[in-house]
Design an enzyme around this catalytic site. Structure first.
Site, PDB file in Angstrom:
ATOM      1  N   CYS A 260       0.829  -1.203   0.000  1.00 22.56           N
ATOM      2  CA  CYS A 260       0.000   0.000   0.000  1.00 22.56           C
ATOM      3  C   CYS A 260       0.860   1.249   0.000  1.00 22.56           C
ATOM      4  O   CYS A 260       2.081   1.204   0.104  1.00 22.56           O
ATOM      5  CB  CYS A 260      -0.910   0.008   1.232  1.00 22.56           C
TER       6      CYS A 260
ATOM      7  N   ALA B  59      -4.809  -4.941  -2.316  1.00 22.71           N
ATOM      8  CA  ALA B  59      -5.480  -5.912  -1.456  1.00 22.71           C
ATOM      9  C   ALA B  59      -4.719  -7.232  -1.416  1.00 22.71           C
ATOM     10  O   ALA B  59      -4.496  -7.856  -2.453  1.00 22.71           O
ATOM     11  CB  ALA B  59      -6.911  -6.135  -1.942  1.00 22.71           C
ATOM     12  N   ILE B  60      -4.336  -7.667  -0.189  1.00 22.85           N
ATOM     13  CA  ILE B  60      -3.580  -8.907   0.005  1.00 22.85           C
ATOM     14  C   ILE B  60      -4.287  -9.822   0.996  1.00 22.85           C
ATOM     15  O   ILE B  60      -4.417 -11.020   0.760  1.00 22.85           O
ATOM     16  CB  ILE B  60      -2.148  -8.597   0.518  1.00 22.85           C
TER      17      ILE B  60
ATOM     18  N   GLY C 179       2.300  -2.457   4.659  1.00 21.51           N
ATOM     19  CA  GLY C 179       3.126  -3.579   5.076  1.00 21.51           C
ATOM     20  C   GLY C 179       2.318  -4.800   5.442  1.00 21.51           C
ATOM     21  O   GLY C 179       1.162  -4.951   5.054  1.00 21.51           O
ATOM     22  N   GLU C 180       2.957  -5.662   6.222  1.00 19.20           N
ATOM     23  CA  GLU C 180       2.332  -6.892   6.700  1.00 19.20           C
ATOM     24  C   GLU C 180       2.802  -7.158   8.130  1.00 19.20           C
ATOM     25  O   GLU C 180       3.997  -7.035   8.422  1.00 19.20           O
ATOM     26  CB  GLU C 180       2.708  -8.099   5.824  1.00 19.20           C
TER      27      GLU C 180
ATOM     28  N   ASP D  27      -4.623  -7.821   9.375  1.00 19.33           N
ATOM     29  CA  ASP D  27      -3.507  -7.546  10.266  1.00 19.33           C
ATOM     30  C   ASP D  27      -3.497  -6.082  10.688  1.00 19.33           C
ATOM     31  O   ASP D  27      -3.005  -5.732  11.758  1.00 19.33           O
ATOM     32  CB  ASP D  27      -2.176  -7.935   9.619  1.00 19.33           C
TER      33      ASP D  27
ATOM     34  N   GLY E 236      15.166 -13.154  -1.778  1.00 21.15           N
ATOM     35  CA  GLY E 236      16.275 -13.614  -0.940  1.00 21.15           C
ATOM     36  C   GLY E 236      17.122 -12.488  -0.386  1.00 21.15           C
ATOM     37  O   GLY E 236      18.213 -12.747   0.132  1.00 21.15           O
TER      38      GLY E 236
END
EC number: 6.3.5.4
Length: 630
Positions: free
Chosen positions: A2, A51-52, A75-76, A99, A364
């Protein structure tokens, strides 16, 4: 992922909704799925949503049950299920499955300390209407960006990207001269500076509280990585096994998504390890994406394919050719401030192809910082061992004189070009490491800049960026210091900035399980001899994955994710480089010594010296100036 933005008029002046909407619209690429706003008593928050999680009910801003606390979040939070259960035990009531909602209730329960509870990547702004307090926070490693500044004595503003702040009528585009010095030293503008004097970056692992009664608050650090306090002899096999278990748990936590998810796969050990664990954790075949290069010495596509075949991933590859230069004019708008990491081009292309197949991708990034994977880490440790063998005054005199009398030998094989080594051995530890990270030495920058610009700097030198972090560095040995400085400077301001902007330009969310802060804390405690052993970088990581990846993947020489920059500047980019040197924006800036620019360009084109990184930085700066003045 976002984008967030906001305005806080501490005088209480009403928010101009047109300005707030313009700031939000500038971030539409970060969140094309939805937008949301909150306006309250001189405070305006804006959110753009990709949207996640909880696709139906995740619209932001999100509020507590009383509507007195609201948040906009980028973020998450990977441990939100656990936090939600704990908060519900305290009596908090939730209305969504996101979240994001965990943040508002965590603020109610723990205040500023709520950030200590979050495991994830985040930049958020929270408004508490009862105390009329605006609270900003950024994740521990700097995965997500957050810019802020006082645009006037009474107007505070923030945003995910500079382009959003530029939409505010009080924004002033005065360039920060120290930021220019930093940029031509490192190829990026390290936090807390931005390219504009009026705007700063909230550093990683910091939060900031602004209220009508206290408008002079400063960022507060809430976390740091503590390096190498474990000195006991450890069993390599058991540590390798624990490493896999801990990384598997980090990868698992990063797989939470209500949309298609995949991974970047370069063929190097870091991304290959992440993909290997994804394949073990996923019932379905993972989707993986790679970039290949037409120039063989830069191409690792065959190694990525080997890993993809081993784990039966659904693999996609795009080739980047020397003629694929159409992105050059877009880079300035993508990054908003000068950014000279040329791997931004293949990274953008990688994000572009990945977004065709998934909305979320694991990468990674972070393996080199965690496990001492860079060549500079090994060189720094070896140089510091040599420094320790002789008194400081003797060492400075010896190597300083050797550097003065040793010929440059620019075109000789690398093992004969010892002048730079002698120069750095004469310096102290921090200045030596800083020079190793620079794209242009202090001597070159002295030739690059005009006398008037150098006087504007008032003695400021980009080495201070590293010194500031080294003063209180929680490390015990030279290798750990090198890792720590990269974690504080190069990682957030170059690597993570590059990935964030190029992925967000393609509306793609990128997650970095190797930078899960609990995993980082654990790896930081490992002794240095498990990270770099007998000249093998990332020793313990490679040992841990010997049963899952081939020796070719694990132990071949590191190539990195780069482009044939020197050749491009002598070939398809030659005319563009020559035009840049004589660009009116470069000439009128009064920053550069034009004679030096001509000489650097001629030396590079004729093959006498490789000024590729510096000249690329000049071209990116010219692109920034053109966008800046438009």
């Amino acid at each position: 992922m976002c984008g967030i933005a906001g305005i806080f008029n501490i005088s209480g002046m009403p928010i101009d909704q047109r300005i707030l909407c313009a700031m939000s619209d500038a971030l539409v690429h970060r969140g094309p799925d939805d937008s949301g706003y909150h306006i309250d008593n001189g405070l305006g928050l804006a959110h753009r949503r990709l949207a996640i999680i909880d696709l139906a009910a995740g619209k932001q801003p999100i509020y507590n049950e009383f509507g007195t606390v609201c948040v906009v979040f980028n973020g998450e939070i990977y441990n939100f299920h656990k936090l939600r259960a704990e908060l519900e035990g305290y009596g908090h009531r939730f209305s969504t499955s996101t979240d994001t909602e965990v943040i508002v209730h965590s603020w109610e329960q723990w205040g500023d300390e709520c950030v200590q509870r979050f495991r994830g990547m985040f930049a958020f702004a929270l408004w508490d209407s009862k105390s009329e307090t605006l609270f900003l926070a950024r994740d521990r490693l700097g995965i997500k960006p957050l810019y802020y500044g006082w645009l006037s004595p009474d107007v505070f503003a923030f945003a995910s990207e500079l382009k959003s702040l530029r939409k505010h009528p009080h924004f002033r585009s005065d360039i920060s001269w120290p930021a220019v010095e930093d940029y031509f030293a490192y190829g990026f503008v390290p936090d807390p500076h931005s390219i504009y004097s009026q705007v700063r970056k909230l550093p990683p692992a910091h939060h900031l509280r602004i209220s009508k009664s206290r408008a002079d608050s400063q960022p507060v650090k809430y976390w740091d990585a503590q390096f190498g306090t474990c000195s006991a002899e450890l069993n390599v096999a058991s540590i390798a096994e624990e490493l896999v278990d801990r990384l598997r748990e980090a990868v698992s936590s990063h797989l939470v998504s209500d949309v298609p998810l995949g991974a970047f796969l370069s063929g190097g050990v870091d991304s290959s390890a992440v993909v290997a664990l994804m394949a073990e954790l996923h019932d379905a075949k993972p989707t993986t994406c790679s970039i290949s290069f037409g120039t063989p010495e830069f191409n690792e596509a065959q190694y990525a394919e080997e890993v993809a075949n081993r784990y039966k991933t659904i693999h996609h590859v795009r080739q980047v050719e020397p003629e694929d230069l159409s992105l050059l004019d877009r880079l300035a708008s993508i990054f908003d401030e000068p950014f000279a990491d040329s791997s931004a081009i293949p990274t953008f292309r990688l994000c572009e192809i990945t977004r065709q197949w998934v909305t979320v991708a694991l990468s990674g990034d972070g393996g080199d910082e965690n496990f001492a994977g860079y060549r500079d880490h090994r060189l720094h440790r070896n140089k510091q061992r040599l420094r320790a063998l002789m008194p400081k005054s003797f060492r400075r005199a010896l190597f300083g004189n050797l550097a003065r009398i040793y010929p440059p030998l620019y075109q000789a094989p690398s093992y004969l070009r010892a002048r730079t080594t002698f120069q750095t051995l004469a310096l102290d530890e921090v200045e030596s490491f800083a020079r190793g990270r620079m794209i242009a030495s202090p001597e070159v920058r002295s030739q690059l800049f005009t006398t008037s610009f150098k006087s504007e700097l008032q003695g400021y030198d980009a080495t201070e960026v590293m010194r500031r972090h080294a003063i209180d560095a929680p490390v015990r040995d030279p290798l750990s210091l090198a890792q720590y400085l990269d974690m504080k400077v190069y990682l957030p301001s170059d690597i993570l900035t590059k990935v964030d902007r190029t992925s967000m330009a393609n509306s793609l969310e990128v997650r970095v399980p190797l930078l899960d802060h609990e995993f980082v804390e654990w790896t930081a405690q490992l002794p240095s001899h498990l990270k770099l052993r007998n000249g093998v970088p990332k020793f313990i990581l490679k040992k841990a994955f010997e049963s899952r990846l081939s020796n070719t993947t694990l132990y071949r020489p590191k190539k990195g994710f780069s482009i044939p920059l020197a050749n491009w500047l002598r070939g398809p980019l030659k005319q563009r480089l020559l035009d840049c040197v004589d660009s009116p924006h470069i000439l009128e800036s009064r920053i550069f010594n034009h004679g030096s620019l001509k000489r650097f360009t001629t030396e590079h084109i004729n093959g006498y010296r490789d000024h590729g990184p510096l000249l690329w930085a000049l071209m990116m700066f010219d692109g920034f100036l053109r966008a800046h003045n438009s």
